[in-house]
Design a protein around this motif. Structure first.
Motif, mmCIF file in Angstrom:
data_model
loop_
_atom_site.group_PDB
_atom_site.id
_atom_site.type_symbol
_atom_site.label_atom_id
_atom_site.label_comp_id
_atom_site.label_asym_id
_atom_site.label_seq_id
_atom_site.Cartn_x
_atom_site.Cartn_y
_atom_site.Cartn_z
ATOM 1 N N PHE A 76 36.272 43.502 49.015
ATOM 2 C CA PHE A 76 36.847 42.964 47.782
ATOM 3 C C PHE A 76 36.397 41.534 47.519
ATOM 4 N N MET A 77 36.268 40.746 48.588
ATOM 5 C CA MET A 77 35.799 39.366 48.416
ATOM 6 C C MET A 77 34.353 39.349 47.928
ATOM 7 N N ALA A 78 33.551 40.361 48.361
ATOM 8 C CA ALA A 78 32.166 40.438 47.907
ATOM 9 C C ALA A 78 32.084 40.726 46.415
ATOM 10 N N ARG A 79 33.173 41.276 45.865
ATOM 11 C CA ARG A 79 33.214 41.567 44.422
ATOM 12 C C ARG A 79 33.800 40.405 43.626
ATOM 13 N N GLY A 80 34.057 39.281 44.305
ATOM 14 C CA GLY A 80 34.488 38.104 43.573
ATOM 15 C C GLY A 80 35.940 37.730 43.735
ATOM 16 N N MET A 81 36.728 38.477 44.526
ATOM 17 C CA MET A 81 38.142 38.134 44.716
ATOM 18 C C MET A 81 38.264 36.976 45.703
ATOM 19 N N ASP A 82 39.351 36.182 45.536
ATOM 20 C CA ASP A 82 39.611 35.166 46.552
ATOM 21 C C ASP A 82 40.288 35.819 47.752
ATOM 22 N N PHE A 83 40.485 35.032 48.816
ATOM 23 C CA PHE A 83 40.986 35.600 50.078
ATOM 24 C C PHE A 83 42.371 36.239 49.893
ATOM 25 N N THR A 84 43.284 35.558 49.207
ATOM 26 C CA THR A 84 44.656 36.068 49.067
ATOM 27 C C THR A 84 44.693 37.374 48.277
ATOM 28 N N ALA A 85 43.981 37.402 47.146
ATOM 29 C CA ALA A 85 43.959 38.624 46.321
ATOM 30 C C ALA A 85 43.296 39.774 47.075
ATOM 31 N N ALA A 86 42.199 39.444 47.797
ATOM 32 C CA ALA A 86 41.506 40.488 48.552
ATOM 33 C C ALA A 86 42.394 41.039 49.665
ATOM 34 N N GLN A 87 43.169 40.159 50.320
ATOM 35 C CA GLN A 87 44.068 40.594 51.394
ATOM 36 C C GLN A 87 45.154 41.518 50.850
#
Length: 528
Positions: A457-468
């Motif tokens: 998810f982070m590779a798609r542009g999300m920040d750490f919190t949203a990706a978690q």
């Protein structure tokens, strides 16, 4: 026209109605999203389109013989087929939810008499040595309809307007109507018997029996259709339905056993052959319908099949049944019916057991291998059961017997569906909870999977919190999905065990002596 060609024209004529009624019991399911959008209904409200159809159908089935004696068997069939066609046409024109439910109920009132009347007409048309073939043709219509309904409905919805799932019945129904009017003739002995009993019924019309039957069956069918949605006996509505159904049906039995001219001839159950065959058929139909209900759900909800794809995947079973049932009907008289039924139960149980090993990687070839075994087993069970149950019923009593036989089979199927739908929800919740216990941060494999999802998810542009947060939700969804797989597998295993547990009951099935005599059904001593 000779008898041989005449009986096939009669078969073709009366099969149109039964096949359409059987198809319509399942074809609507795949068009629910389109129907909801068209009439502005919620998911809960749109289920009334199937509930209304089922309620109307079960109320008419046991009254088929009563109506036939009053108005004539052929006239009742034509009137009900006409009502079904008109109801179908109106369903296609429905403008809101109440109109659609009303027109679906009209369809159900028409469809309810078609199945038992066809069964009676075929039994009266074919000679004793060909009764197995007659019931093979009937069983094909009853089983093939629900099997091809979702496929046909999916194709229509994908390529045409949803209304065509109803409009398609109109030309077929009109053709069937004119063929029945032209080729079906009621036997003279049946006409005479019905005329005499019709006069007796008019003089002693059993209004109490009709009222108790309709209210009791409507309450029972509503309970079975809506019980799961309303959390069964946690709902006051379902409790009231159960009480009404119990009181009315018990009172109905008492009334019919004491009435001068009962609306439904329950004394037919005094014949052990009819009683054992009908009860065993209802029991097996409940397991059979439940297992048929689970597989399309598994394919669509877990394997990602569309309604059309799942229907096509199930088509080999239907084609095998079309090929095997006539063969079973032809060789039926050469072996004891208990042998066919026992072998059919074992083969079906084995086919369902294979499905208890399905998982998210299951391919179409695995599904086809399992359902082909079921198709062979179904064919070996259904033809002998339908034939045995009616083997000693007098010709003029066949509409009474087929109405009761169809009713118990319908109720058995509804009970099986209700039970397995409830167990699927319960087992799914239990399995998901059991799996969730193992999703702890201390388990390395859990943390590794979570890190993989978060990284994606982070590779798609999300920040750490949203990706978690997204990764946690996805992991929870995957767990629920796997829990549902375990629930399906458990139910498939349960269905397989139930098929095997029914095997000893075949010993209680009474079979008539074989007869190659004249075109008459043996008489049984049943009070009228």
């Amino acid at each position: 026209m000779n008898r041989d060609s005449s009986k096939w024209l009669v078969t073709l004529s009366v099969t149109f109605g039964t096949l359409m009624g059987a198809i319509d019991s399942s074809i609507v399911n795949v068009a629910m999203p389109q129907l909801r959008s068209a009439v502005g209904a919620t998911v809960q409200e749109i289920t009334w389109t199937t509930t209304g159809f089922a309620l109307a159908t079960v109320m008419v089935m046991p009254l088929t013989a009563f109506l036939g004696r009053l108005f004539g068997q052929k006239r009742v069939y034509l009137a009900c087929l006409g009502l079904f066609v008109v109801g179908s046409f109106l369903c296609g024109l429905a403008w809101n939810l109440p109109s659609l439910v009303l027109f679906r109920a009209l369809q159900g009132f028409g469809a309810g008499a078609l199945q038992p009347t066809e069964q009676a007409i075929l039994r009266q048309t074919f000679p004793p040595k060909e009764q197995g073939m007659a019931m093979a043709l009937f069983s094909m219509a009853v089983m093939v309809g629900p099997a091809i309904g979702p496929t046909l409905g999916g194709y229509i919805v994908d390529n045409f307007h949803w209304s065509w799932i109803f409009f398609i019945n109109v030309p077929v129904g009109i053709l069937g109507f004119f063929m029945v009017a032209r080729f079906v003739r009621e036997p003279e002995d049946v006409l005479i018997a019905n005329r005499l009993e019709g006069e007796k019924q008019r003089e002693n019309l059993d209004w109490q029996g009709i009222l108790l039957l309709c209210v009791g069956l409507a309450a029972l069918q509503y309970l079975l259709e809506e019980g799961q949605t309303n959390d069964w006996f946690e709902s006051a509505e379902i409790v009231v339905c159960a009480l009404v159904a119990g009181i009315c049906l018990v009172a109905f039995v008492i009334r019919e056993l004491t009435a001068v001219a009962p609306v439904v001839n329950l004394r037919l159950f005094k014949d052990p052959i009819f009683a054992s065959g009908t009860v065993l058929s209802a029991l097996m139909f409940s397991i059979l319908m439940a297992s048929m209900f689970l597989l399309p759900m598994f394919m669509q909800e877990l394997l990602g099949f569309t309604a059309t794809q799942s229907g096509l995947a199930l088509m080999p079973r239907t084609l095998l049944m079309l090929a095997i049932m006539p063969i079973i009907g032809r060789v039926y008289t050469r072996f004891p019916p208990q042998l066919f039924i026992s072998v059919g139960l074992a083969i079906t149980g084995l086919g369902v057991y294979q499905m208890s090993h399905f998982n998210l990687d299951t391919g179409t070839h695995n599904i086809i291998a399992a359902i082909l075994m079921q198709g062979l087993g179904f064919s070996m069970m259904l033809v002998p059961l339908s034939t045995v149950a009616l083997s000693r019923i007098p010709r003029h009593r066949l509409p009474d017997a087929t109405g009761l036989n169809s009713l118990l089979r319908q109720i058995g199927g509804s009970i099986g569906l209700a039970m397995f739908a409830t167990l699927l929800s319960r087992y799914g919740t239990q399995a998901t909870a059991a799996l969730s216990v193992h999703l702890t941060p201390t388990r390395p494999e859990v943390m590794e999977r979570l890190a993989q999802l978060r990284g994606g998810f982070m590779a798609r542009g999300m920040d750490f919190t949203a990706a978690q947060e997204t990764a946690l939700r996805m992991l929870s969804g995957l767990t629920a999905r796997q829990g549902l797989v375990l629930a399906f597998d458990k139910l498939f295993l349960l269905a397989a065990l139930l098929f095997l547990l029914v095997l000893p009951l075949v010993l209680f099935l009474k079979a008539p002596p074989r007869s190659d005599g004249p075109h008459e059904t043996p008489h049984i001593d049943v009070e009228i």
